[in-house]
Design a protein around this motif. Structure first.
Motif, short mmCIF file in Angstrom:
data_model
loop_
_atom_site.label_atom_id
_atom_site.label_comp_id
_atom_site.label_asym_id
_atom_site.label_seq_id
_atom_site.Cartn_x
_atom_site.Cartn_y
_atom_site.Cartn_z
N GLY A 119 0.80 -1.22 0.00
CA GLY A 119 0.00 0.00 0.00
C GLY A 119 0.83 1.26 0.00
N THR A 158 -15.94 0.25 1.44
CA THR A 158 -15.10 -0.91 1.77
C THR A 158 -13.78 -0.48 2.39
N GLY A 159 -13.54 0.83 2.41
CA GLY A 159 -12.24 1.31 2.87
C GLY A 159 -11.18 1.16 1.80
N GLY A 160 -11.60 0.95 0.56
CA GLY A 160 -10.66 0.69 -0.51
C GLY A 160 -10.42 1.85 -1.44
N ARG A 187 -8.14 4.89 -1.30
CA ARG A 187 -7.09 5.57 -0.54
C ARG A 187 -6.96 7.04 -0.94
N TRP A 205 -1.87 0.70 -8.68
CA TRP A 205 -1.30 -0.22 -7.70
C TRP A 205 -0.51 -1.28 -8.46
N ARG A 233 -8.94 -13.62 -8.70
CA ARG A 233 -8.73 -13.58 -7.25
C ARG A 233 -7.35 -14.09 -6.87
N CYS A 272 -2.67 -5.83 -0.80
CA CYS A 272 -3.12 -5.16 0.42
C CYS A 272 -4.64 -5.00 0.42
N HIS A 273 -5.18 -4.55 1.55
CA HIS A 273 -6.63 -4.44 1.72
C HIS A 273 -7.27 -3.56 0.66
N ASP A 274 -6.67 -2.41 0.38
CA ASP A 274 -7.27 -1.48 -0.58
C ASP A 274 -7.46 -2.13 -1.95
N GLN A 325 -7.55 -5.42 -2.62
CA GLN A 325 -8.50 -6.53 -2.52
C GLN A 325 -9.94 -6.03 -2.49
N ALA A 326 -10.15 -4.87 -1.85
CA ALA A 326 -11.49 -4.30 -1.80
C ALA A 326 -11.97 -3.93 -3.21
#
Length: 424
Positions: free
Chosen positions: A84, A199-201, A203, A211, A252, A259-261, A263-264
């Motif tokens: 990230g 989703t918090g994705g 940034r 990315w 997938r 990172c989370h972002d 994947q979201a």
């Protein structure tokens, strides 16, 4: 045979074909556009427009219509898809505009296409014919006779082929092999900005973010005035052959370690459709006897510089200017058009391939990449001068910024393929 013969016949009603038709119509030429689809529409989602294309759209009179629903990111940012971490950013606000004359913006492909289509209709000089699938092209030196699946026949002394990556006309002029498959595929689509933010994705909601990771990347940027987020997820399918029969599982797996972002964003992607990432090496010989190619038909490129549509847009005014320089002589005009455009588009094609390798590098190579870009100032635009400072209306092939950059950066290898002669 159609009862009237237009000054120019264009095959393909996408962005490249409509831009070429509009540029020619601006100089008073009559143009007929043949589109294979039952209506003039554009398939796809987001589109990035650099200043090199914006100055052409301004000249064509459609820039305001396109930017009415566009989004202007504050930065172009490169982030590590695994950690990230921000690697480098380029500001695209006032300093960027002062240097290049225009802001960088992102739009929906349909909005750009609609603006060009509307301008063509309003010109009164562009005849738009949908449902015209071209099945045969007969060179008539100059120009060609074009046969369509519905039995109609169209003739002109000047043919412009904007029929894409698998161009039928290209096979006549160049005769090269099938496009090169890079092994990568891209999933594309838009999602509501709220869905991604929830989703918090998201940034950097005001930026265009890439990315990057080993053999994969995810691009995110808002479109439609920030109401939607366009996402492009690309990865090397050769790394995930165990999932070859399941596109969702392969997608997938490619981003499982991200990172989370990231994947979201991937969780919201439509995995049912994807596009192989194809291009061709630079060639010459795509203009001959009153026939020429534009856009992907002439110089298809990988998407890593976001220049496919931009280069087709550049083609439009370069073509019209050469026609204006040689009235009544499309053969000479088209020959000069290729001579001017081939070095430029070859450089972009080659740079796009190289940039893809940089984005997807792994191991020590990735560490060296990150170290190289670390600490670069956000207003250090020198590396982009050759691309965004280019003026397609300059008959020498470069604007002042591009010319300066060209002296400090080696030109790509543009060794041409041997073109095939057009059959009699």
């Amino acid at each position: 045979m159609s009862s009237t013969t237009p000054s120019f016949l264009v095959i393909g009603g996408g962005i490249g074909g409509l831009a070429a038709a509009l540029a020619l119509a601006h100089d008073g030429h009559t143009v007929r556009v043949l589109e294979r689809a039952p209506e003039f529409t554009e398939v796809g989602a987001g589109l990035q427009i650099g200043p090199n294309a914006s100055r052409v759209l301004e000249r064509l009179g459609v820039l305001d219509a396109v930017t009415a629903t566009a989004f202007f990111p504050n930065r172009l940012t490169l982030r590590d898809a695994m950690t990230g971490e921000r690697l480098v950013s380029l500001k695209t606000e006032d300093a960027f505009q002062n240097r290049f004359g225009h802001r960088y913006f992102v739009a929906h492909r349909a909005d750009l296409h609609h603006a060009l289509l509307t301008a063509c209709r309003e010109s009164g000089l562009v005849e738009l014919l949908p449902g015209k699938e071209v099945v045969r092209v007969e060179p008539q030196r100059p120009g060609a006779v074009v046969h369509c699946a519905d039995g109609t026949v169209h003739s002109s002394g000047a043919l412009v082929a904007a029929d894409g990556l698998h161009s039928r006309v290209r096979r006549l002029l160049v005769g090269d092999a099938e496009p090169v498959d890079s092994g990568y595929v891209a999933h594309r689509g838009t999602v509501p900005i709220e869905a991604l933010a929830g989703t918090g994705g998201l940034r950097e909601p005001d930026s265009m973010v890439i990315w990057v990771g080993p053999g994969m990347h995810l691009v995110q940027y808002p479109v439609r005035r920030g109401k939607l987020c366009n996402q492009v997820a690309a990865f090397d399918t050769r790394r995930y052959t165990q999932h070859a029969g399941d596109h969702g599982a392969q997608l997938r797996a490619a981003f499982a370690a991200a990172c989370h972002d990231v994947q979201a964003g991937i969780a919201l992607m439509d995995s049912s459709r994807r596009w192989p990432m194809l291009d061709r090496p630079p060639v010459t010989g795509w203009s001959r006897d009153g026939i020429t190619l534009v856009g992907d038909a002439a110089h298809p490129m990988l998407q890593y510089l976001a220049q496919g549509a931009c280069q087709a847009i550049e083609d439009s005014v370069a073509l019209a200017d050469r026609v204006a320089a040689h009235p009544g002589d499309p053969q000479t005009a088209f020959d000069e058009f290729e001579a001017i455009r081939a070095p430029r588009t070859a450089r972009v094609q080659t740079a796009a391939r190289a940039w893809g390798e940089v984005l997807h590098i792994d191991g020590m190579g990735a560490r060296l990449r990150d170290a190289f870009v670390a600490g670069r100032a956000e207003d250090d635009y020198g590396v982009m001068d050759w691309l965004y400072g280019f003026d397609a209306a300059d008959t020498h092939g470069a604007g002042p910024q591009a010319a300066g950059s060209a002296r400090s950066e080696p030109a790509p290898d543009t060794t041409p393929h041997t073109p095939r002669e057009i059959p009699a």
